[in-house]
Design an enzyme around this catalytic site. Structure first.
Site, PDB file in Angstrom:
ATOM      1  N   ASN A  62       0.835  -1.207   0.000  1.00 49.07           N
ATOM      2  CA  ASN A  62       0.000   0.000   0.000  1.00 49.07           C
ATOM      3  C   ASN A  62       0.868   1.255   0.000  1.00 49.07           C
ATOM      4  O   ASN A  62       1.926   1.308   0.621  1.00 49.07           O
ATOM      5  CB  ASN A  62      -1.011  -0.007   1.158  1.00 49.07           C
ATOM      6  CG  ASN A  62      -0.431  -0.238   2.528  1.00 49.07           C
ATOM      7  OD1 ASN A  62       0.530  -0.972   2.697  1.00 49.07           O
ATOM      8  ND2 ASN A  62      -1.014   0.388   3.530  1.00 49.07           N
ATOM      9  N   GLU A  64       0.448   5.275   0.516  1.00 44.23           N
ATOM     10  CA  GLU A  64      -0.468   6.319   0.992  1.00 44.23           C
ATOM     11  C   GLU A  64      -0.053   7.692   0.484  1.00 44.23           C
ATOM     12  O   GLU A  64       1.017   7.876  -0.112  1.00 44.23           O
ATOM     13  CB  GLU A  64      -0.539   6.264   2.529  1.00 44.23           C
ATOM     14  CG  GLU A  64      -1.132   4.937   2.991  1.00 44.23           C
ATOM     15  CD  GLU A  64      -1.377   4.835   4.483  1.00 44.23           C
ATOM     16  OE1 GLU A  64      -0.903   5.705   5.246  1.00 44.23           O
ATOM     17  OE2 GLU A  64      -2.053   3.858   4.884  1.00 44.23           O
ATOM     18  N   CYS A  73      -4.242   0.715  -2.286  1.00 43.88           N
ATOM     19  CA  CYS A  73      -4.047  -0.529  -1.534  1.00 43.88           C
ATOM     20  C   CYS A  73      -2.982  -1.412  -2.202  1.00 43.88           C
ATOM     21  O   CYS A  73      -2.732  -1.316  -3.408  1.00 43.88           O
ATOM     22  CB  CYS A  73      -5.337  -1.324  -1.495  1.00 43.88           C
ATOM     23  SG  CYS A  73      -6.652  -0.602  -0.511  1.00 43.88           S
ATOM     24  N   GLU A  75      -3.145  -4.627  -2.837  1.00 41.94           N
ATOM     25  CA  GLU A  75      -3.669  -5.588  -3.821  1.00 41.94           C
ATOM     26  C   GLU A  75      -3.776  -4.945  -5.202  1.00 41.94           C
ATOM     27  O   GLU A  75      -3.459  -5.560  -6.226  1.00 41.94           O
ATOM     28  CB  GLU A  75      -5.049  -6.100  -3.391  1.00 41.94           C
ATOM     29  CG  GLU A  75      -5.050  -6.883  -2.082  1.00 41.94           C
ATOM     30  CD  GLU A  75      -5.212  -6.016  -0.844  1.00 41.94           C
ATOM     31  OE1 GLU A  75      -4.789  -4.837  -0.847  1.00 41.94           O
ATOM     32  OE2 GLU A  75      -5.751  -6.531   0.142  1.00 41.94           O
ATOM     33  N   CYS A 112     -10.119  -5.227   0.737  1.00 41.97           N
ATOM     34  CA  CYS A 112     -11.268  -4.307   0.831  1.00 41.97           C
ATOM     35  C   CYS A 112     -12.161  -4.441  -0.402  1.00 41.97           C
ATOM     36  O   CYS A 112     -11.792  -5.076  -1.400  1.00 41.97           O
ATOM     37  CB  CYS A 112     -10.775  -2.866   0.991  1.00 41.97           C
ATOM     38  SG  CYS A 112     -10.195  -2.125  -0.546  1.00 41.97           S
ATOM     39  N   CYS A 115     -10.692  -3.355  -3.765  1.00 39.44           N
ATOM     40  CA  CYS A 115      -9.718  -4.332  -4.291  1.00 39.44           C
ATOM     41  C   CYS A 115     -10.430  -5.573  -4.817  1.00 39.44           C
ATOM     42  O   CYS A 115     -10.016  -6.150  -5.826  1.00 39.44           O
ATOM     43  CB  CYS A 115      -8.698  -4.700  -3.221  1.00 39.44           C
ATOM     44  SG  CYS A 115      -7.541  -3.343  -2.896  1.00 39.44           S
TER      45      CYS A 115
HETATM   46  N1  THU Z   1      -5.265  -1.355   2.608  1.00 42.78           N
HETATM   47  C1  THU Z   1      -4.746  -2.211   1.694  1.00 42.78           C
HETATM   48  O1  THU Z   1      -3.604  -2.070   1.237  1.00 42.78           O
HETATM   49  N2  THU Z   1      -5.525  -3.245   1.295  1.00 42.78           N
HETATM   50  C2  THU Z   1      -6.800  -3.463   1.715  1.00 42.78           C
HETATM   51  O2  THU Z   1      -7.458  -4.367   1.213  1.00 42.78           O
HETATM   52  C3  THU Z   1      -7.371  -2.648   2.782  1.00 42.78           C
HETATM   53  C4  THU Z   1      -6.581  -1.471   3.182  1.00 42.78           C
HETATM   54  C5  THU Z   1      -4.442  -0.207   3.015  1.00 42.78           C
HETATM   55  C6  THU Z   1      -4.979   1.126   2.555  1.00 42.78           C
HETATM   56  C7  THU Z   1      -4.384   2.056   3.586  1.00 42.78           C
HETATM   57  O3  THU Z   1      -3.068   2.402   3.177  1.00 42.78           O
HETATM   58  C8  THU Z   1      -4.285   1.201   4.846  1.00 42.78           C
HETATM   59  O4  THU Z   1      -4.371  -0.148   4.420  1.00 42.78           O
HETATM   60  C9  THU Z   1      -5.368   1.481   5.868  1.00 42.78           C
HETATM   61  O5  THU Z   1      -6.631   1.406   5.302  1.00 42.78           O
END
Ligand code: THU
Length: 160
Positions: A62, A64, A73, A75, A112, A115
């Site tokens: 991920n 940000e 994310c 994935e 999520c 994704c």
């Molecule tokens: N995140 C992911 O990388 N994958 C997911 O399926 C859920 C959330 C990340 C996004 C963000 O950087 C952090 O987790 C908190 O939500």
């Protein structure tokens, strides 16, 4: 009126050691990817690794952003990279691991909704299932034989 019932099945393993060595290796790539996460805002790091039909492993984490919705994310970082780098290779399986800074993630953490939608696009594109393994930092590992277990009633190209 017609009622539609959808059944989803997940296998849950007590530990990664119960899984075949090639799956363990893929999850290890996801762990390595997790360490590359850029997550200064959530402190929640996620790694994803994909095994492609040609044997290549593609991973992502991920990423940000100070403008929060601009982040991505793990994935989707991984699957879009695979699509860009190897557009004609099928994705066989995906391993995902997520870790929080202040608490130990012990139970499987699924991808999520956004994704799931992104992964579903590739199942439709390649016309075959993608196996998905997901876990926290330690502990149980869940396996889904296909993304469709995680996202029934998908929105796909057939409606466009
Ligand atoms: N995140 C992911 O990388 N994958 C997911 O399926 C859920 C959330 C990340 C996004 C963000 O950087 C952090 O987790 C908190 O939500």
């Amino acid at each position: 009126m017609k009622k539609i019932t959808v059944e989803s099945t997940l296998e849950v393993y007590d530990s990664l050691n119960e899984l075949p060595s090639d799956v363990q290796e893929l999850m290890q790539k996801a762990v390595e990817a997790r360490d590359t996460a850029y997550a200064p805002y959530s402190n929640f790091t996620v790694g994803a690794a994909l095994l492609l039909d040609n044997g290549e492993i593609v991973s992502g984490s991920n990423q940000e952003n100070a403008s929060y919705p601009s982040g991505l994310c793990a994935e989707r970082t991984a699957i879009y990279y695979a699509g860009a780098r190897f557009p004609n290779e099928k994705i066989i399986r995906m391993a995902i691991t997520a870790s929080a800074k202040d608490k130990e993630t012990k139970s499987p953490i699924p991808p999520c909704g956004a994704c799931r939608q992104a992964i579903s696009e590739y199942e439709v594109k390649q016309n075959s299932a993608i196996e998905i393994y997901f876990m926290g930092k330690v502990g149980k590992v869940a396996k889904s034989d296909s993304l469709s277990n995680l996202l029934p009633f998908i929105f796909d190209k057939t409606v466009l």
